[in-house]
Design an enzyme around this catalytic site. Structure first.
Site, PDB file in Angstrom:
ATOM      1  N   GLU A 167       0.834  -1.214   0.000  1.00 30.65           N
ATOM      2  CA  GLU A 167       0.000   0.000   0.000  1.00 30.65           C
ATOM      3  C   GLU A 167       0.863   1.256   0.000  1.00 30.65           C
ATOM      4  O   GLU A 167       1.995   1.259   0.483  1.00 30.65           O
ATOM      5  CB  GLU A 167      -0.914   0.029   1.226  1.00 30.65           C
ATOM      6  CG  GLU A 167      -2.168  -0.805   1.101  1.00 30.65           C
ATOM      7  CD  GLU A 167      -1.920  -2.265   1.379  1.00 30.65           C
ATOM      8  OE1 GLU A 167      -2.677  -3.105   0.873  1.00 30.65           O
ATOM      9  OE2 GLU A 167      -0.939  -2.571   2.097  1.00 30.65           O
ATOM     10  N   THR A 217      -4.890   2.675   0.369  1.00 31.79           N
ATOM     11  CA  THR A 217      -4.808   2.654   1.827  1.00 31.79           C
ATOM     12  C   THR A 217      -5.562   1.449   2.369  1.00 31.79           C
ATOM     13  O   THR A 217      -6.743   1.256   2.072  1.00 31.79           O
ATOM     14  CB  THR A 217      -5.414   3.934   2.430  1.00 31.79           C
ATOM     15  OG1 THR A 217      -4.598   5.052   2.082  1.00 31.79           O
ATOM     16  CG2 THR A 217      -5.521   3.842   3.949  1.00 31.79           C
ATOM     17  N   GLU A 238      -7.464  -0.576  -6.154  1.00 34.42           N
ATOM     18  CA  GLU A 238      -8.395  -0.750  -5.045  1.00 34.42           C
ATOM     19  C   GLU A 238      -7.917   0.074  -3.851  1.00 34.42           C
ATOM     20  O   GLU A 238      -6.873   0.690  -3.875  1.00 34.42           O
ATOM     21  CB  GLU A 238      -8.466  -2.223  -4.609  1.00 34.42           C
ATOM     22  CG  GLU A 238      -9.057  -3.168  -5.617  1.00 34.42           C
ATOM     23  CD  GLU A 238      -9.080  -4.600  -5.099  1.00 34.42           C
ATOM     24  OE1 GLU A 238     -10.067  -5.283  -5.344  1.00 34.42           O
ATOM     25  OE2 GLU A 238      -8.089  -5.020  -4.442  1.00 34.42           O
ATOM     26  N   ARG A 239      -8.749   0.061  -2.782  1.00 35.90           N
ATOM     27  CA  ARG A 239      -8.367   0.548  -1.459  1.00 35.90           C
ATOM     28  C   ARG A 239      -8.130   2.056  -1.420  1.00 35.90           C
ATOM     29  O   ARG A 239      -7.080   2.523  -1.003  1.00 35.90           O
ATOM     30  CB  ARG A 239      -7.163  -0.222  -0.914  1.00 35.90           C
ATOM     31  CG  ARG A 239      -7.380  -1.715  -0.897  1.00 35.90           C
ATOM     32  CD  ARG A 239      -6.224  -2.484  -0.275  1.00 35.90           C
ATOM     33  NE  ARG A 239      -6.460  -3.926  -0.386  1.00 35.90           N
ATOM     34  CZ  ARG A 239      -5.628  -4.859   0.020  1.00 35.90           C
ATOM     35  NH1 ARG A 239      -4.485  -4.524   0.588  1.00 35.90           N
ATOM     36  NH2 ARG A 239      -5.924  -6.150  -0.141  1.00 35.90           N
ATOM     37  N   SER A 240      -9.178   2.768  -1.794  1.00 35.86           N
ATOM     38  CA  SER A 240      -9.091   4.234  -1.684  1.00 35.86           C
ATOM     39  C   SER A 240     -10.204   4.781  -0.786  1.00 35.86           C
ATOM     40  O   SER A 240     -10.925   5.677  -1.163  1.00 35.86           O
ATOM     41  CB  SER A 240      -9.176   4.868  -3.085  1.00 35.86           C
ATOM     42  OG  SER A 240      -8.077   4.539  -3.881  1.00 35.86           O
TER      43      SER A 240
END
Length: 443
Positions: A167, A217, A238-240
């Protein structure tokens, strides 16, 4: 005009008078969230970084790993090669003041930072781990910055965090220290603020052993009192952000551009919780803006999506989500067939004192002007990224070599003068103290 406005906005952040100076002074003017009053290294010794070497006397690593309250300042500017050795912050009461560096500021490459302990403030540095010369899927899994263990009272503000093989910016720690949910929450990272950062271009098909791993994140299970505010998330698959089981967090006034299959999502994974009782997550999203980009599959994405097995209490208001020509995207979605629920609530289940979000319609202008390290003195890659977001360009990348490789910058040097700075919050006493490339020698 845009550059002048950005400089003015950045200066106003650093020069504004701080609120709450009586009993609990802010870490710096404009600090927000549950960690807003962390002292960082206030009152500690000044440690000067005098070399761009990755370690040894006068190095950034030596300063960060020193004991006792300390304020790390810079007499050098340029690139610091960490040589695949992660910097570990284990000692508490630390302020890293990247704003003190001569132009072009400080960029860490081929490594990242793990923040343990407590009461840490990091401002105005760039971290670009990249592939570090490692083979694809070799297991070089490096965050740009992550908390670790039971870290608390941590602020990462106005930093640029890109090209990570894991990340770009995460909140990590053990899931289940102790026997009760209260003990779990006390035993992992908590009271964290991520503000005004660039979190972008995480590497997709790169050196991570899980193959695709372009992630913005990750917030691990049972993290509480987390504020994510004013950041730019761009070109992350992904992962925002991704919030795992039992997380309590607020996302406000972030700009999310060109996400891949997911933007904001929540996922409690049953196989990781075993027989422990699932905890209900508490997520608030206010005043955020999402714009699809070239790599966004508009028929498969929603602003907030639910995966896994756990319920989440979700309060959302004044968020924008649009495709590449401005048509609305769904605000809610799911990627699970479990009975997990998005429980929409009318009032925020968690909220930090004093947070006053701006309207979502103002977020793009504000974030593009002020996010990232040294917005008055952006380097080539930050300028490129901001321009691409503004114009709807750019892609999710697999390697820093898809662009131009690691940055090369002419080293610079300037003595640190304590009289130029307010040492309680590391703001400059005069605007010209903030060095920029228009007048820095050697750039």
């Amino acid at each position: 005009m845009g550059i002048r406005l950005a400089i003015a906005a950045a200066l106003s952040i650093l020069l504004a008078a701080g609120a709450g100076q009586a009993a609990d002074p802010l870490a710096f003017p404009g600090a927000q969230g549950w960690a807003a009053t962390t002292p960082g290294g206030r009152g500690g010794r000044i440690i000067k970084v005098t070399t761009l070497a990755g370690d040894g006397p006068g190095s950034f690593r030596e300063a960060v790993e020193a004991k006792g309250p300390r304020i790390v300042v810079f007499e050098v500017g340029g690139v610091i090669d960490l040589d695949r050795k992660t910097i570990k912050v284990t000692e508490p009461f630390l302020t890293i003041a990247g704003q003190t560096a001569p132009s072009p500021g400080v960029t860490l490459i081929r490594g990242g930072m793990d923040i343990g302990g407590h009461d840490v403030v990091i401002q105005h540095i760039r971290v670009r781990p990249g592939e570090a010369g490692q083979a694809k899927k070799s297991g070089w899994n490096e965050d740009a910055i992550s908390t670790a263990g039971a870290a608390w009272n941590i602020i990462v503000d106005h930093c640029t965090l890109t090209w990570a093989s894991d990340e770009n910016l995460s909140v990590s720690g053990p899931r289940f220290t102790g026997n009760t949910p209260e003990e779990w929450r006390a035993g992992t990272s908590r009271r964290i603020t991520f503000s005004n950062n660039i979190i972008a271009e995480s590497l997709a098909h790169s050196t991570h052993d899980k193959i695709e791993h372009s992630k913005g994140t990750l917030v691990h299970d049972n993290v509480t009192d987390l504020l994510i505010v004013g950041n730019l998330y761009a070109h992350n698959y992904e992962r925002s952000a991704l919030f795992k089981g039992g997380v309590h967090a607020v996302m406000a006034n972030n700009l999310i551009y060109d996400p891949g299959q997911r933007a904001v999502h929540y996922n409690l994974q049953a196989e990781e919780w075993s027989s422990r009782p699932f905890q209900v997550g508490k997520i608030v999203a206010v005043g955020n803006a999402l714009r699809a980009g070239i790599d966004t599959p508009v028929d498969q994405i929603a602003f907030f999506q639910l995966g896994g097995y756990g319920d989440v209490e979700y309060h959302a208001r004044d968020n924008i989500a649009v495709d590449r020509i401005g048509r609305p995207l769904p605000m809610l979605g799911r990627y699970t067939t479990s009975p997990a629920r998005i429980i929409e609530v009318k009032t925020p289940p968690v909220w930090p004192q004093g947070l006053k979000p701006m309207p979502a319609t103002a977020v793009q202008q504000s974030v593009l002007m002020t996010a990232g390290a040294r917005p008055w003195d952006r380097d080539y890659d930050d300028v490129r990224l901001i321009a691409d977001v503004a114009e709807g360009r750019g892609r999710i990348i697999d390697s820093e070599n898809d662009l131009h490789g690691y940055p090369t910058q002419t080293p610079t040097r300037r003595p640190f003068n304590e009289a130029d700075w307010n040492l309680d919050d590391m703001t400059p006493r005069r605007p010209e103290v903030l060095d920029s490339g228009t007048k820095a020698r050697g750039t």
